[in-house]
Design an enzyme around this catalytic site. Structure first.
Site, PDB file in Angstrom:
ATOM      1  N   HIS A  20       3.236  13.711 -28.403  1.00 31.86           N
ATOM      2  CA  HIS A  20       3.521  14.498 -27.195  1.00 31.86           C
ATOM      3  C   HIS A  20       3.539  16.129 -27.502  1.00 31.86           C
ATOM      4  CE1 HIS A  20       4.608  10.536 -25.022  1.00 31.86           C
ATOM      5  NE2 HIS A  20       5.020  10.269 -26.277  1.00 31.86           N
ATOM      6  N   THR A 101       1.941  15.920 -20.316  1.00 30.03           N
ATOM      7  CA  THR A 101       1.934  15.666 -19.005  1.00 30.03           C
ATOM      8  C   THR A 101       1.735  16.807 -18.201  1.00 30.03           C
ATOM      9  OG1 THR A 101       3.829  14.418 -19.566  1.00 30.03           O
ATOM     10  CG2 THR A 101       3.379  14.471 -17.204  1.00 30.03           C
ATOM     11  N   ARG A 103       2.101  19.982 -15.494  1.00 25.27           N
ATOM     12  CA  ARG A 103       3.131  20.227 -14.543  1.00 25.27           C
ATOM     13  C   ARG A 103       2.781  21.235 -13.696  1.00 25.27           C
ATOM     14  NH1 ARG A 103       6.982  22.529 -18.126  1.00 25.27           N
ATOM     15  NH2 ARG A 103       5.680  22.154 -19.836  1.00 25.27           N
ATOM     16  N   ASP A 142       3.849  10.556 -15.965  1.00 22.39           N
ATOM     17  CA  ASP A 142       5.089  10.226 -16.313  1.00 22.39           C
ATOM     18  C   ASP A 142       5.693   9.257 -15.270  1.00 22.39           C
ATOM     19  OD1 ASP A 142       7.924  10.246 -16.329  1.00 22.39           O
ATOM     20  OD2 ASP A 142       8.302  12.556 -16.701  1.00 22.39           O
ATOM     21  N   GLU A 205       9.585  -0.180 -24.933  1.00 24.31           N
ATOM     22  CA  GLU A 205      10.283   0.496 -25.682  1.00 24.31           C
ATOM     23  C   GLU A 205      11.683   0.317 -25.625  1.00 24.31           C
ATOM     24  OE1 GLU A 205       9.151   4.493 -24.208  1.00 24.31           O
ATOM     25  OE2 GLU A 205      10.108   5.517 -25.858  1.00 24.31           O
ATOM     26  N   ASP A 287       5.104  10.895 -32.759  1.00 24.57           N
ATOM     27  CA  ASP A 287       5.784  10.968 -31.377  1.00 24.57           C
ATOM     28  C   ASP A 287       6.168  12.284 -31.014  1.00 24.57           C
ATOM     29  OD1 ASP A 287       6.450   9.751 -28.794  1.00 24.57           O
ATOM     30  OD2 ASP A 287       8.525   8.967 -29.642  1.00 24.57           O
TER      31      ASP A 287
HETATM   32  P1  5GP Z   1       4.871  16.570 -22.549  1.00 25.96           P
HETATM   33  O1  5GP Z   1       4.168  15.651 -21.822  1.00 25.96           O
HETATM   34  O2  5GP Z   1       5.722  17.491 -21.592  1.00 25.96           O
HETATM   35  O3  5GP Z   1       3.760  17.349 -23.298  1.00 25.96           O
HETATM   36  O4  5GP Z   1       5.843  15.867 -23.613  1.00 25.96           O
HETATM   37  C1  5GP Z   1       7.120  15.445 -23.108  1.00 25.96           C
HETATM   38  C2  5GP Z   1       7.053  14.347 -22.508  1.00 25.96           C
HETATM   39  O5  5GP Z   1       6.644  13.239 -23.142  1.00 25.96           O
HETATM   40  C3  5GP Z   1       8.560  13.925 -22.047  1.00 25.96           C
HETATM   41  O6  5GP Z   1       8.879  14.391 -20.986  1.00 25.96           O
HETATM   42  C4  5GP Z   1       8.151  12.368 -21.822  1.00 25.96           C
HETATM   43  O7  5GP Z   1       7.740  11.976 -20.468  1.00 25.96           O
HETATM   44  C5  5GP Z   1       7.056  11.974 -23.088  1.00 25.96           C
HETATM   45  N1  5GP Z   1       7.607  11.583 -24.198  1.00 25.96           N
HETATM   46  C6  5GP Z   1       7.977  12.049 -25.193  1.00 25.96           C
HETATM   47  N2  5GP Z   1       8.555  11.254 -26.265  1.00 25.96           N
HETATM   48  C7  5GP Z   1       8.612  10.058 -25.567  1.00 25.96           C
HETATM   49  C8  5GP Z   1       9.016   8.698 -25.824  1.00 25.96           C
HETATM   50  O8  5GP Z   1       9.269   8.440 -27.159  1.00 25.96           O
HETATM   51  N3  5GP Z   1       8.792   7.677 -25.120  1.00 25.96           N
HETATM   52  C9  5GP Z   1       8.630   7.852 -23.694  1.00 25.96           C
HETATM   53  N4  5GP Z   1       8.713   6.861 -23.108  1.00 25.96           N
HETATM   54  N5  5GP Z   1       8.165   9.027 -23.520  1.00 25.96           N
HETATM   55  C10 5GP Z   1       8.160  10.402 -24.141  1.00 25.96           C
END
Ligand code: 5GP
Length: 348
Positions: A20, A101, A103, A142, A205, A287
């Site tokens: 992520h 995600t 934004r 999300d 999860e 992750d």
């Molecule tokens: P971004 O999408 O903002 O680049 O990365 C952070 C986002 O990834 C978090 O707000 C969350 O939605 C998702 N995320 C990051 N790590 C995890 C995880 O271990 N499990 C889940 N379900 N979502 C995660």
């Protein structure tokens, strides 16, 4: 000082399939962001979980909210994506699927479209500068944002799927697993699949998601994130395991993340062992390398030392990951050739 084992794991060519973007921001990049936004009063202890520390899953999701405050403009996203790509490359990662995600931020004028475009620009810039890594982008949904946002995201991603020259290749379903239900996202995910987008879904999860997992496995996803509670020993069921095995869906496994996020008690209890021993396709991933203060070399090393894998087995594990990437076969062939070129004589 790096010891001989550290050098082996760093030089091992690796594939990263579950990263992520905002969870992967390093200490050094966070430092730059903290300096640029002193008014937020954010400290490093609020953006990362250090060695020996643990948090509840809920607390982990609070950490992402803090990082999102720091990363709220096109410039921030460009810097963060560029830094993260270079760091993965420096860690020996040759192929990376980054997920994020989109934004929108009213204060900085950021839109979801610009968000995606900016990540693409960062990928292109790294390529132009000769960073030795092939990077693709999975746009994340999300789950807490519900069905309408999920559908809008898929529609937006379909455009980039056609126009990004193969950089945008799929969808990730993530976000707090205790919020919302997969049934509300099913039609958006099915639409994505029908459009030819690849799907990586966070499934099981947390405990008690049997029905949701069973439903989403019918799509079926192309890969599963975590899958911690799929198998019977973790309160899942043989029926779910059979479905995953029968459809041969690879699992993206993130050891340190699960231990620090407390969904797994300790490294030796990690479900890597269950699936690996069964011979099921698994890929070791980070992750959120920033939040969980790790890197992919360390994750391979932890898997090897915890489960007694030989160096040859480690090499095989990293090589097999090529088969589970979302990029087309031509890319797989190039990567396989790279692995053959780098393979130590004793493993040939
Ligand atoms: P971004 O999408 O903002 O680049 O990365 C952070 C986002 O990834 C978090 O707000 C969350 O939605 C998702 N995320 C990051 N790590 C995890 C995880 O271990 N499990 C889940 N379900 N979502 C995660």
């Amino acid at each position: 000082m790096d010891n001989e084992a550290d050098v082996f794991y760093r030089e091992l060519p690796k594939v990263e399939l579950h990263a992520h973007l905002n969870g992967s921001v390093s200490f050094q990049t966070i430092e730059k962001l903290i300096h640029s936004k002193p008014q937020l009063n954010i400290e490093h202890s609020m953006t990362a979980i250090g060695k020996g520390q643990r948090r509840t899953l809920d607390e982990c999701f609070q950490v992402f909210k803090v990082i999102h405050q720091l990363v709220d403009s096109e410039d921030d996203i460009f810097m963060v994506a560029t830094d993260v790509i270079k760091e993965f490359a420096a860690d020996g990662v040759k192929y990376l699927e980054l997920r994020s995600t989109p934004r929108e931020e009213i204060t900085t004028g950021l839109t979801k479209r610009r968000y995606i475009e900016t990540v693409i620009q960062a990928i292109q810039q790294c390529k132009k500068k000769g960073v030795d890594i092939d990077v693709r982008f999975l746009v994340a949904i999300d789950r807490r944002n519900g069905s309408q946002v999920a559908m809008e995201t898929v529609q937006l991603v379909e455009e980039f799927f056609l126009s990004s020259d193969g950089l945008v290749i799929g969808i990730d379903l993530s976000g707090d697993p205790t919020v919302g239900h997969g049934r509300d996202l099913l039609s958006a995910l099915q639409r994505a699949k029908n459009s030819g987008l690849k799907l990586s879904l966070h499934l099981s999860e947390v405990p008690s998601q049997h029905d949701e997992t069973d439903l989403l496995l019918n799509i079926p996803p192309d890969r599963i994130g975590h899958g911690t509670f799929l198998h019977p020993e973790m309160g899942g069921s043989q029926g779910l395991v059979d479905k995953v095995v029968q459809k041969s869906i690879p699992l993206e496994l993130c050891l340190t993340s699960n231990v620090k996020g407390q969904t797994v008690q300790c490294y030796s209890d990690h479900h890597f062992k269950y699936w690996y021993q069964m011979g099921h396709p698994v890929v070791i991933c980070t992750d959120d390398k920033g939040v969980f203060a790790t890197d992919l070399s360390h994750e391979y090393k932890m898997a090897a030392t915890t489960f007694g894998l030989s160096r040859e087995a480690v090499w095989k594990l990293s090589q097999q990951a090529i088969d589970y990437i979302f990029a087309p076969d031509s890319v797989k062939e190039l990567l396989k050739q790279k692995w053959r070129d780098l393979q130590p004589q004793e493993f040939k």
